[in-house]
Design a protein around this motif. Structure first.
Motif, mmCIF file in Angstrom:
data_model
loop_
_atom_site.group_PDB
_atom_site.id
_atom_site.type_symbol
_atom_site.label_atom_id
_atom_site.label_comp_id
_atom_site.label_asym_id
_atom_site.label_seq_id
_atom_site.Cartn_x
_atom_site.Cartn_y
_atom_site.Cartn_z
ATOM 1 N N ALA A 112 72.293 10.848 71.641
ATOM 2 C CA ALA A 112 72.933 9.958 72.617
ATOM 3 C C ALA A 112 73.929 9.031 71.924
ATOM 4 C CB ALA A 112 71.875 9.156 73.367
ATOM 5 N N LEU A 113 73.567 8.537 70.770
ATOM 6 C CA LEU A 113 74.457 7.664 70.005
ATOM 7 C C LEU A 113 75.699 8.427 69.553
ATOM 8 C CD1 LEU A 113 74.932 4.898 68.736
ATOM 9 C CD2 LEU A 113 73.628 5.650 66.758
ATOM 10 N N ALA A 114 75.524 9.658 69.114
ATOM 11 C CA ALA A 114 76.668 10.473 68.684
ATOM 12 C C ALA A 114 77.602 10.743 69.862
ATOM 13 C CB ALA A 114 76.182 11.783 68.072
ATOM 14 N N ARG A 120 83.791 7.111 72.913
ATOM 15 C CA ARG A 120 84.604 5.931 72.599
ATOM 16 C C ARG A 120 85.848 6.310 71.831
ATOM 17 N NH1 ARG A 120 81.769 0.740 70.397
ATOM 18 N NH2 ARG A 120 83.815 -0.003 70.882
ATOM 19 N N SER A 121 85.729 7.259 70.898
ATOM 20 C CA SER A 121 86.902 7.631 70.094
ATOM 21 C C SER A 121 87.904 8.418 70.931
ATOM 22 C CB SER A 121 86.480 8.420 68.855
ATOM 23 O OG SER A 121 85.924 9.657 69.228
ATOM 24 N N SER A 126 87.427 1.774 74.511
ATOM 25 C CA SER A 126 86.863 0.827 75.478
ATOM 26 C C SER A 126 85.571 1.368 76.047
ATOM 27 C CB SER A 126 87.862 0.560 76.596
ATOM 28 O OG SER A 126 88.136 1.754 77.296
ATOM 29 N N SER A 127 84.624 0.459 76.336
ATOM 30 C CA SER A 127 83.374 0.894 76.944
ATOM 31 C C SER A 127 83.101 0.112 78.187
ATOM 32 C CB SER A 127 82.133 0.727 76.091
ATOM 33 O OG SER A 127 82.256 0.427 74.783
#
Length: 127
Positions: A112-114, A120-121, A126-127
């Motif tokens: 999930a983090l990946a 984002r990239s 922006s999130s």
């Protein structure tokens, strides 16, 4: 009758310990451990350390951060420092394993983090 009271002894600067150059300061007297207590040889028990399982000579030991550290000769003339816990003089290592369920949860979190970092990239940050 002669008085045995000596006013100089009442002043801490003239205490009997001061004659050795140590004025009475209230500090506790320090005693060093016997040099032989930590000398000799030990076995490196930390399984990921390069000399793991080898017997090495203790050159000296020192207290560091509330623990005991050994400076040892690795056999090639090089010295390395080992904490007590990484040697046969420390407590027995615990054989704790991570549960499979915990590893699956960790993998899910990392995936999930990946994905979040990839999104984002691609989206301009922006999130």
């Amino acid at each position: 009758m002669e008085s045995r009271f000596d006013p100089l002894l009442q002043d801490h600067r003239y205490h009997p310990s001061a004659r050795h150059g140590h004025p009475r300061s209230g500090r506790r007297r320090r005693t060093a451990a016997s040099p032989r207590q930590y000398s000799g040889w030990l076995v490196v028990t930390h399984r990921f350390h390069p000399p793991a399982g080898r017997r090495v000579e203790v050159l000296y030991s020192m207290k560091h951060g509330g623990g005991r550290m050994f400076v040892v000769d690795t056999g090639s003339g090089a010295r390395t420092t080992l904490p007590l816990e990484w040697t046969d003089r420390g407590p027995a290592p615990e054989d704790r394993r991570v549960a499979q369920e915990s590893l699956v949860e960790l993998r899910t979190l990392l995936d999930a983090l990946a994905r979040h970092c990839a999104d984002r990239s691609e989206g301009g940050g922006s999130s």
